[in-house]
Design an enzyme around this catalytic site. Sequence first.
Site, short mmCIF file in Angstrom:
data_model
loop_
_atom_site.label_atom_id
_atom_site.label_comp_id
_atom_site.label_asym_id
_atom_site.label_seq_id
_atom_site.Cartn_x
_atom_site.Cartn_y
_atom_site.Cartn_z
N THR A 26 -4.08 4.88 -1.34
CA THR A 26 -5.10 5.36 -0.42
C THR A 26 -5.71 6.68 -0.90
OG1 THR A 26 -3.56 6.57 0.99
CG2 THR A 26 -3.93 4.25 1.53
N ASP A 38 -12.45 8.00 7.73
CA ASP A 38 -12.55 8.54 9.08
C ASP A 38 -13.20 9.92 9.02
OD1 ASP A 38 -11.56 6.46 10.65
OD2 ASP A 38 -9.51 6.93 10.02
N ALA A 52 -19.92 2.52 4.53
CA ALA A 52 -19.27 2.06 3.30
C ALA A 52 -20.24 1.27 2.42
CB ALA A 52 -18.05 1.20 3.65
N GLN A 63 5.56 5.77 15.27
CA GLN A 63 4.39 5.08 14.68
C GLN A 63 3.52 4.44 15.76
OE1 GLN A 63 7.00 2.85 11.88
NE2 GLN A 63 5.14 2.75 10.67
N GLU A 79 0.84 -1.21 0.00
CA GLU A 79 0.00 0.00 0.00
C GLU A 79 0.87 1.25 0.00
OE1 GLU A 79 -3.72 -0.08 2.02
OE2 GLU A 79 -3.17 1.70 3.17
C1 LIG Z 1 -7.56 -1.79 4.72
C2 LIG Z 1 -7.99 -0.40 5.08
C3 LIG Z 1 -7.76 0.65 4.20
C4 LIG Z 1 -8.16 1.95 4.53
N1 LIG Z 1 -7.92 2.97 3.65
C5 LIG Z 1 -8.34 4.22 3.93
C6 LIG Z 1 -8.19 5.29 3.00
O1 LIG Z 1 -7.64 5.12 1.91
N2 LIG Z 1 -8.64 6.51 3.34
C7 LIG Z 1 -9.27 6.74 4.54
O2 LIG Z 1 -9.66 7.87 4.80
N3 LIG Z 1 -9.44 5.75 5.45
C8 LIG Z 1 -8.99 4.50 5.18
N4 LIG Z 1 -9.19 3.49 6.08
C9 LIG Z 1 -9.80 3.80 7.38
C10 LIG Z 1 -11.35 3.69 7.33
O3 LIG Z 1 -11.87 4.66 6.46
C11 LIG Z 1 -11.86 3.90 8.74
O4 LIG Z 1 -11.49 2.82 9.56
C12 LIG Z 1 -13.34 4.21 8.90
O5 LIG Z 1 -13.55 4.63 10.25
C13 LIG Z 1 -14.29 3.05 8.61
O6 LIG Z 1 -14.35 2.76 7.29
P1 LIG Z 1 -15.13 1.44 6.78
O7 LIG Z 1 -15.12 1.50 5.31
O8 LIG Z 1 -14.64 0.24 7.45
O9 LIG Z 1 -16.60 1.80 7.33
P2 LIG Z 1 -17.94 0.96 7.54
O10 LIG Z 1 -17.90 -0.36 6.87
O11 LIG Z 1 -19.05 1.89 7.19
O12 LIG Z 1 -17.93 0.71 9.12
C14 LIG Z 1 -17.73 1.80 10.01
C15 LIG Z 1 -18.50 1.55 11.30
O13 LIG Z 1 -19.90 1.58 11.03
C16 LIG Z 1 -20.51 0.38 11.44
N5 LIG Z 1 -21.57 0.06 10.47
C17 LIG Z 1 -21.39 -0.38 9.19
N6 LIG Z 1 -22.58 -0.53 8.60
C18 LIG Z 1 -23.52 -0.19 9.51
C19 LIG Z 1 -24.93 -0.13 9.50
N7 LIG Z 1 -25.63 -0.47 8.41
N8 LIG Z 1 -25.59 0.29 10.63
C20 LIG Z 1 -24.90 0.65 11.74
N9 LIG Z 1 -23.56 0.62 11.80
C21 LIG Z 1 -22.87 0.20 10.70
C22 LIG Z 1 -19.42 -0.67 11.46
O14 LIG Z 1 -19.73 -1.74 12.36
C23 LIG Z 1 -18.24 0.17 11.94
O15 LIG Z 1 -18.27 0.34 13.32
C24 LIG Z 1 -8.80 2.19 5.78
C25 LIG Z 1 -9.00 1.13 6.67
C26 LIG Z 1 -8.60 -0.16 6.35
C27 LIG Z 1 -8.82 -1.27 7.33
#
Ligand SMILES: Cc1cc2nc3c(=O)[nH]c(=O)nc-3n(C[C@H](O)[C@H](O)[C@H](O)COP(=O)(O)OP(=O)(O)OC[C@H]3O[C@@H](n4cnc5c(N)ncnc54)[C@H](O)[C@@H]3O)c2cc1C
Length: 288
Positions: free
Chosen positions: A48, A109, A123, A211, A17
């Site tokens: 990212t 985030d 998401a 880190q 990444e």
């Molecule tokens: C591999 C990886 C790559 C990443 N890359 C980036 C990046 O490029 N840029 C960046 O800004 N961030 C990045 N992140 C961080 C990520 O955006 C954050 O962790 C963010 O807080 C959650 O994103 P998510 O897509 O997992 O969200 P979601 O899947 O929406 O989940 C977020 C929270 O909402 C809850 N949730 C999901 N669906 C529902 C629902 N229907 N009802 C109620 N609650 C629900 C989940 O349980 C979780 O607690 C990355 C994280 C990982 C693990």
Amino acid sequence: MKISDILKDNEVTLSFEVFPPKTDALFDSVEKAAGDIAALKPHFMSVTYGAGGNTASNTAELAERLQKQHDVTVLAHLTCVAASRDDVKKMVQTYRAKGIENIMALRGDIPKDGRKSEDYVHAIDLIRDIRAIDDSFCIGGACYPEGHVECERQSEDIRHLKDKVDAGCSFLTTQMFFDNNVLYNFLYRIREAGIEVPVLPGIMPITNRKQVSRSVALSGATIPQRFRTMVDRFGDDPRQMQQAGIIYAAEQIVDLIANGVNHIHVYSMNKPEIAAGILDSFSAILGR
Ligand SMILES: Cc1cc2nc3c(=O)[nH]c(=O)nc-3n(C[C@H](O)[C@H](O)[C@H](O)COP(=O)(O)OP(=O)(O)OC[C@H]3O[C@@H](n4cnc5c(N)ncnc54)[C@H](O)[C@@H]3O)c2cc1C
């Protein structure tokens, strides 16, 4: 190439990444570092995306150049936390025009300035929209072996994850973790819950003490005593810490592969020397 095709044989794979620059002035140096990582011939590279969309054009540009000039399959990230439907449509079309076939669909985030999307909450909403705009992308999603920080119960987090996968994720990549047992427990629980897509463990080589207080603390990852002892012993010497961090990550990787977890994703943080160190540590296992 679609990442789902890369992962389908379950042979050992390695992906790295990188993150795009926040300012255009830094583009050339980031491209150089990302190009040096691409020269290591990973199975794919991910680029990212700033949560608030502030790196949108640099993410797309870097992703395109890596794919066209360095001949590596790319996974371009996309977040929705501060985006409108129109913004997402434009980005999806941009990725398509640039020849990108894989999108990591993320909520992102919550930006510090409090901006919030009126169109997206999770998401899963983004995944559904990407599918509606252009159903030809291979889509990945994020997952959290220790539970997402905002979710109080892991069972709920896994229920949301199942819905996310069912909405159209072909694979999942995990947040960093430092104890492989955390991942094995998580895999057991999600497989029981009916999530069957490939899961790529996200390995973060910790190569400097800062880190630990920054990214590791933010991620909420458990820090095992063995890891703490390593940072205590080597953290004040940059060369020693880099070497120790690479060895720790390499040991995690070898244990994962020995236990049948074959698709390794490394948070290489734009550092070719770290990516190369990791690759060297299991090149024979990768068949190189
Ligand atoms: C591999 C990886 C790559 C990443 N890359 C980036 C990046 O490029 N840029 C960046 O800004 N961030 C990045 N992140 C961080 C990520 O955006 C954050 O962790 C963010 O807080 C959650 O994103 P998510 O897509 O997992 O969200 P979601 O899947 O929406 O989940 C977020 C929270 O909402 C809850 N949730 C999901 N669906 C529902 C629902 N229907 N009802 C109620 N609650 C629900 C989940 O349980 C979780 O607690 C990355 C994280 C990982 C693990």
